[in-house]
Design an enzyme around this catalytic site. Structure first.
Site, PDB file in Angstrom:
ATOM      1  CE  LYS A 107      -1.555   7.058  -3.610  1.00  0.00           C
ATOM      2  NZ  LYS A 107      -2.155   6.191  -2.571  1.00  0.00           N
TER       3      LYS A 107
ATOM      4  CD  GLU B 247      -4.905   3.530  -2.615  1.00  0.00           C
ATOM      5  OE1 GLU B 247      -5.734   4.384  -2.242  1.00  0.00           O
ATOM      6  OE2 GLU B 247      -3.755   3.812  -2.962  1.00  0.00           O
TER       7      GLU B 247
ATOM      8  CG  ASP C 195      -1.706   1.270   1.412  1.00  0.00           C
ATOM      9  OD1 ASP C 195      -1.673   2.118   0.490  1.00  0.00           O
ATOM     10  OD2 ASP C 195      -2.359   1.417   2.462  1.00  0.00           O
TER      11      ASP C 195
ATOM     12  CG  ASP D  38      -9.692   4.168   0.345  1.00  0.00           C
ATOM     13  OD1 ASP D  38      -9.207   4.836   1.282  1.00  0.00           O
ATOM     14  OD2 ASP D  38      -9.004   3.479  -0.426  1.00  0.00           O
TER      15      ASP D  38
END
Lengths: 619, 201
Positions: A82, A181, A20, A203
């Site tokens: 990211k 994810e 992850d 999420d």
């Protein structure tokens, strides 16, 4: 003794880890015998903060160590990288206002970040995080790791996905699959035990928000629709609280807010203070933001009610994508059987209430929302190796894919929420006699006009046979693979032969750039050091392997219990397995373990004074 | 540790044949006879079964040629399932296979029996867009009528599907073509009315 080498061991080809790679935190997991497990780093921590620091003296630091650097010397560390993956100089303006990214002045289509004296692209920074996770896994598993499943936000576009895969390559990991994810989280929850049903996965992470709706059916996880926002997450709350605190402090201490805002060290420490307050507020009704700097103190009470009021519009922003996702999936809230919460920001009580109200279901929170994505990635890794046989994930592409046509209009070829792999074919021809090239502009997005969609790449069909206009027919096949990444191939319809296609990505790195980076990745000095360390470790391994061979003929060998023999042989095999890995830590770890396994043997040999071969040798 | 050997998973021959065909037959791909009336649960079951067989996840460790083949096969399976799952797309697909052109171009022509209705509707739409709220009840009423007509189309299609499945006549297909065009036209009207009603709020 014949059976000794029949014990089977995982070789590195069998090991696929699940990663992850988060905006704030990253984790690595592997598929254990019955369930996925998070692997700790050598510091005993399960979570690796997604922070990368570099200094001339220490080289790269990743995780907690880098976070320490970030607090003291913010210019020497990068976090939340990211947010920049797969993006260009032109579209990071918003990020720059909120995050102290130091971009290099000279920019081509690829972003470069300044880190001390280094200039790094976002995939290179992410690669350092992946490298750390890879090493953690190698030390935990005792084998070299070369392949991984890496998770990405479901709403990541093609460029962001490619950038993530490039990061893997730069870290020496073959990314066998990019998994979304929320889908990974649903795998970890093992909700297929209920056999059938519709579930929603909400999420909300540090930097991104995803919503996915899936149908479960006998181990098949079919994503019906997905939606989200790749720039919405807990970071936004931090920035909100930070801005308020800066204003408070500026007026209390008598400074201009801009002046405080540009004091990077103060801002980093204050950020830490507000994050701590934010996290506590999920569990207590009131907190106090406490901050000291340069002998001055700032203190402010914040109640849950005030906090809820502050973040209300932030939470509301996540609900629009949820409604659209239900519409696209063709389900009503009543048809959703279960809701799963993923990401640290779903600990916020207001978020839970909003989700509960929207889906009319009490959400699942049994698994740690920080770990569930990595665990799911490990399950997917198990699916790829064959270790997990009953489950299968059928995911969708989050964004429509189209090509530019006359007048700057986008013609959609593959619609959003189409199950992947998905393909579409389109035939192109020439407009002018003797034309040799046709340029195809591919875009991603839901809007009608080219300027409102995201340019993905330009494909140049080259060396077309020179023919009168309109006679050449080139069939171009657009294929979105199981990673959500576009592949393009072309064929001359008349001759049937493959047509050359040159890809010019609009953002991100070309293949040859990635390869050049892999070559440059380690400067020579680092390379030499690494090689020497590996060589030394192998010399030591040779020594103990030789000693062990000699000991086999010693009478003390026969006094060993079956258990002890089995243990020695296991450790012997493990050392042989890692012998050729380029990881000296791993080799040394296995040497130590073999040493431990042979401890009693060595003692017996010394005690009975028959063991000339091993005397004086630490075995 | 279980491991997948390269020969353990293989793409069935009847599916491989479709991969080579210039116009793959979605029905054959899903192991179904060419019927317009389909049981959605059965279709889904077949899709899941074949997904288990063909998905690239099952070929992660196969050789590059097999991986490539799995990629093509599963994208074709997904295309086929998506097309056959939706009755309208399914009908368009069958029509195309029997040489009927796609109805898109002709759908802009107003079906004659709707001419008067559409004329009035356009006036009401213009009024509402111009801010005349008096047009709203008329539009709501018109929308209900169109939705009823759409329902009529769907019922007629259902009947024609069975007709074609049993009799296989070109006439049945021609009728399906006409009703699909009419339905698309009505659908566009509903969309415009919806947008006008929502936009004026």
């Amino acid at each position: 003794m014949d059976n000794l080498f029949q014990i089977e061991f995982e070789d590195s080809r069998d090991v696929v880890i699940g990663i992850d790679l988060g905006t704030t935190n990253s984790l690595v997991a592997h598929m254990g015998l019955t369930a996925p497990e998070i692997m700790e780093g050598s510091d005993g921590e399960r979570i690796v903060p997604s922070v990368v620091a570099w200094s001339k003296e220490q080289g790269f630091l990743v995780g907690e160590a880098a976070r320490e650097v970030l607090i003291e010397s913010p210019e020497k560390a990068i976090y939340s990288v990211k947010r920049l993956m797969g993006r260009s100089f032109g579209d990071v303006g918003e990020e720059l206002k909120l995050f102290p990214f130091h971009l290099a002045e000279e920019q081509d289509s690829v972003l470069r970040l300044k880190l001390g004296e280094k200039l790094l692209t976002p995939p290179e920074v992410s690669a350092q995080i992946l490298l750390k996770l890879k090493q953690n896994a190698e030390e935990a598993l005792g084998v070299e790791v070369k392949q991984a499943v890496v998770t990405v936000p479901a709403y990541f576009n093609d460029a962001q996905r490619q950038a993530t895969r490039d990061a893997g390559r730069l870290a020496g990991l073959e990314v066998l699959r990019l998994v979304n994810e929320p889908t990974a989280a649903s795998l970890a929850y093992g909700l297929d035990k209920r056999n059938q049903g519709v579930i929603a996965v909400y999420d909300l992470g540090g930097g991104t928000f995803d919503i996915s709706i899936l149908r479960l059916h006998d181990g098949i996880f079919e994503v019906l629709a997905t939606n989200g926002d790749t720039h919405l997450g807990g970071d936004d709350i931090d920035n909100l609280l930070l801005a308020i605190a800066i204003e408070d402090i500026a007026s209390d201490w008598g400074f201009a807010p801009e002046m405080l805002g540009s004091h990077t060290q103060l801002v980093q420490r204050l950020r830490r203070a507000v994050i701590r307050a934010k996290e506590e507020l999920s569990f207590v009704p009131e907190v106090s933001i406490h901050f000291e700097f340069d002998g001055r103190t700032y203190e402010r009470a914040l109640s849950r009610a005030q906090y809820d009021h502050l973040i209300a519009s932030f939470v509301e922003k996540t609900l629009g994508p949820c409604r659209q996702c239900m519409k696209d999936a063709g389900v009503t809230p009543e048809q959703i059987d279960e809701v799963v919460l993923v990401g640290g920001s779903t600990r916020i009580p207001l978020v839970r209430q909003a989700v509960e109200r929207l889906f009319r279901a009490k959400p699942h929170t049994e698994l740690n929302p920080d770990e569930v994505v990595a665990l799911g990635a490990a399950v997917q890794a198990g699916i790829l190796t064959g270790a997990v046989e009953d489950k299968l994930l059928l995911d969708v592409t989050p964004l429509s894919l189209g090509i530019e046509t006359m007048g700057g209009v986008v013609a959609k070829l593959i619609h959003r929420n189409t199950t992947i792999p998905a393909s579409a074919a389109e035939t192109f021809t020439t407009a002018v006699d003797g034309q040799r090239n046709v340029l195809i502009h591919v875009l991603q997005g839901e809007r009608e006009l080219v300027r409102d969609c995201r340019s993905l790449a330009r494909f140049d069909l080259k060396d077309i046979d020179p023919l009168p206009a309109g006679l050449a027919k080139i069939e171009v096949r657009f294929l979105i693979d199981a990673n959500g990444i576009l592949n393009v191939s072309a064929r001359d319809v008349r001759t049937g032969k493959e047509q050359a296609v040159e890809v010019k990505p609009s953002y991100g790195l070309t293949d040859s750039q990635v390869e050049a980076m892999i070559e440059e990745a380690y400067d020579k000095a680092e390379d030499d050091l690494r090689e020497r360390q590996v060589r030394e470790a192998r010399v030591e391994a040779d020594r103990i392997l030789l000693a062990l061979d000699k000991a086999r003929t010693n009478s003390a060998w026969d006094t060993l219990s079956e258990d002890a023999l089995a243990q020695i042989d296991r450790k012997h095999n493990e050392l042989l397995t890692v012998y050729h890995a380029d990881n000296h830590n791993l080799i040394r770890k296995k040497i130590d373990e073999l040493n431990d396994a042979t401890m009693s043997l060595a003692e017996t040999m010394v005690n009975t004074a028959v063991g000339g071969a091993l005397k004086g040798t630490k075995i | 540790m279980a491991s997948v050997s390269n020969s353990a998973v293989l793409i069935p021959e009847e599916i491989r044949q479709q991969l080579e065909a210039p116009n793959p037959d979605f029905y054959a791909f899903l192991g179904l006879p060419e019927q317009l009336a389909l049981d959605p649960d059965d279709l889904q079951k077949r899709f899941y079964e074949r997904s288990r067989l063909l998905h690239p996840d099952r070929f992660a460790r196969a050789n590059p040629a097999e991986r490539e083949e799995s990629l093509r096969a599963s994208s074709l399976l997904n295309d086929g399932y998506r097309t056959l799952k939706d009755p309208l797309q399914r009908a368009e697909y069958v029509l195309a296979r029997y040489g009927f052109d796609i109805g898109e171009q002709r759908s802009n022509n107003v079906p004659p029996e709707l001419l008067e209705e559409v004329f009035e509707l356009n006036m009401a739409l213009d009024e509402l867009r111009g801010g005349d709220e008096d047009a709203r009840p008329h539009l709501v009423e018109a929308e209900e009528r169109f939705l009823a007509m759409r329902g009529d189309c769907d019922r007629a299609l259902g009947d024609l599907f069975s007709t074609w499945d049993t009799q296989r006549t070109r006439e049945a297909l021609a009728e399906i073509r006409a009703i699909l065009n009419r339905r698309r036209y009505i659908q566009n009207l509903v969309r415009d009315v919806d947008a006008a009603l929502a936009g004026a709020v």
